[in-house]
Design an enzyme around this catalytic site. Structure first.
Site, PDB file in Angstrom:
ATOM      1  CB  CYS A 240       0.144   1.276   0.518  1.00  0.00           C
ATOM      2  SG  CYS A 240       0.475   1.828   2.205  1.00  0.00           S
ATOM      3  CB  VAL A 241       4.690  -0.705   1.102  1.00  0.00           C
ATOM      4  CG1 VAL A 241       5.854  -1.463   1.732  1.00  0.00           C
ATOM      5  CG2 VAL A 241       4.777  -0.748  -0.407  1.00  0.00           C
TER       6      VAL A 241
END
Length: 373
Positions: free
Chosen positions: A78-79
């Site tokens: 993810c981020v």
């Protein structure tokens, strides 16, 4: 909807990078589609459920289990590595072997991989997350660092592992896509920082490079070739039968000439300079090994080729070989993409106009856009 939080073990971004050709590792990116399309790990699979996961909603992940192989290890991305940990934990509870990639795409941007270039006294440091390449050039116990990233500990550790003393840091030009670690290396190891004066901006603590001079390293020398075009001070370096071409010449393109001034007249003038610089490189022996400052999606490691091969593989370099300057300039002008807004901030940091602050790491995140096409 559920607000359940799941935990999972981590997998280091460096391991994901090392296993990029491993069929037993499935990289699952749960970021939103726009973010994924802009910048992603090559070969990964996108399941755009990031916003749902933030809300603790795992229903879309549940519905997509058929897309996720049960007989492979799963690296969830993810981020920043938090939402992916929830997704990996959810998968683990359903029998999958899933781990969350530490620090997400921010961690991916920090990965450095090292490859020795035959026995030439050159080690190539590739950042797969940013497309940036730096080098350790060494001989007889001494090393120069060329185009270092801001993560200077990488180069100190590498030199220590090889029993080398760092005697200088060199930038081929004032970079727009990554913050240079050249000045910090100079301060940390009490060594010179080399840069062409046409790219020095407001800097005053540097050693100016001049065309035709040499930088000693051990019993050998790095030969300086001023090759303007990408920037006014762009420089290439000959080391034996290799040329460290910076952002002047890549494997499939050349450096874009619009990062200093985006007006059409300025671009055309810089493209003319770039053409002349590339002609100078083209005059080197055909078997000269080209070691570029960037890459896109090339799979070869280390990133290297010969001038002879570039005459076939690189469309813009072909035009240089054919002495077609007009078509070269027109092709560049017509094919330039927009530059990220953060490139100007990075430039000003590297020029010494802005301080290096906590935002420097995030400024580099994203795809590389230094090539002309």
């Amino acid at each position: 909807m559920s607000n359940t939080k799941f935990g999972s073990p981590d997998i280091a971004p460096s391991e994901v990078a090392e296993r990029r050709d491993d069929d037993d590792l499935f990289v699952l990116d749960v970021r939103n589609e726009d973010d994924y399309e802009e910048w992603a790990i090559s070969g990964s699979h996108n399941l755009p459920i990031y916003d749902e996961l933030l809300d603790g909603d795992f229903s879309s992940l549940e519905a997509a289990l058929d897309e996720i192989p049960e007989d492979e290890e799963i690296a969830v991305v993810c981020v920043g590595g938090i939402t992916s940990a929830d997704a990996a934990g959810f998968l683990n509870e359903r029998g999958y072997d899933a781990r969350s990639m530490t620090d997400g795409m921010r961690g991916w941007g920090r990965v450095h991989q090292t490859y020795d270039v035959d026995e030439r006294g050159v080690s190539q440091i590739v950042r797969p997350g940013t497309g940036c390449i730096s080098y350790l050039v060494f001989d007889d116990g001494e090393a120069l660092v060329v185009d270092p990233s801001q993560y200077v500990e990488q180069y100190g550790d590498m030199a220590d592992e090889r029993g080398l003393e760092i005697v200088g840091a060199v930038d081929t030009h004032a970079h727009a896509d990554h913050v240079s670690g050249g000045r910090e290396i100079a301060d940390r190891f009490d060594v010179p920082y080399y840069l062409h004066e046409d790219d020095a901006g407001s800097l005053d603590e540097y050693t100016p490079l001049e065309d035709g001079e040499t930088i000693p390293v051990g019993d050998r020398e790095l030969d300086v070739l001023h090759t303007p075009g990408h920037t006014p001070g762009s420089t290439s370096f000959e080391f034996g039968d290799a040329i460290l071409s910076g952002d002047t010449l890549f494997l499939r393109s050349v450096g874009r000439p619009d990062l200093e001034d985006g007006s059409e007249d300025a671009i055309r003038e810089a493209a003319d300079d770039l053409f002349d610089s590339l002609q100078r490189l083209a005059d080197l022996p055909d078997d000269t090994v080209v070691l570029p400052g960037h890459f896109s999606d090339e799979e070869i490691r280390p990133l290297a080729t010969t001038l002879e091969r570039l005459a076939t593989d690189n469309e813009l370099f072909q035009l240089v070989e054919e002495d077609d300057e007009e078509l070269f300039v027109e092709t560049i002008v017509e094919s330039l993409s927009d530059t990220p807004n953060n490139y100007q901030r990075i430039k000003h940091i590297n020029w010494g106009d802005e301080p290096l602050d906590d935002d420097a790491e995030d400024l580099e995140l994203g795809p590389n856009n230094c090539a002309a096409n």
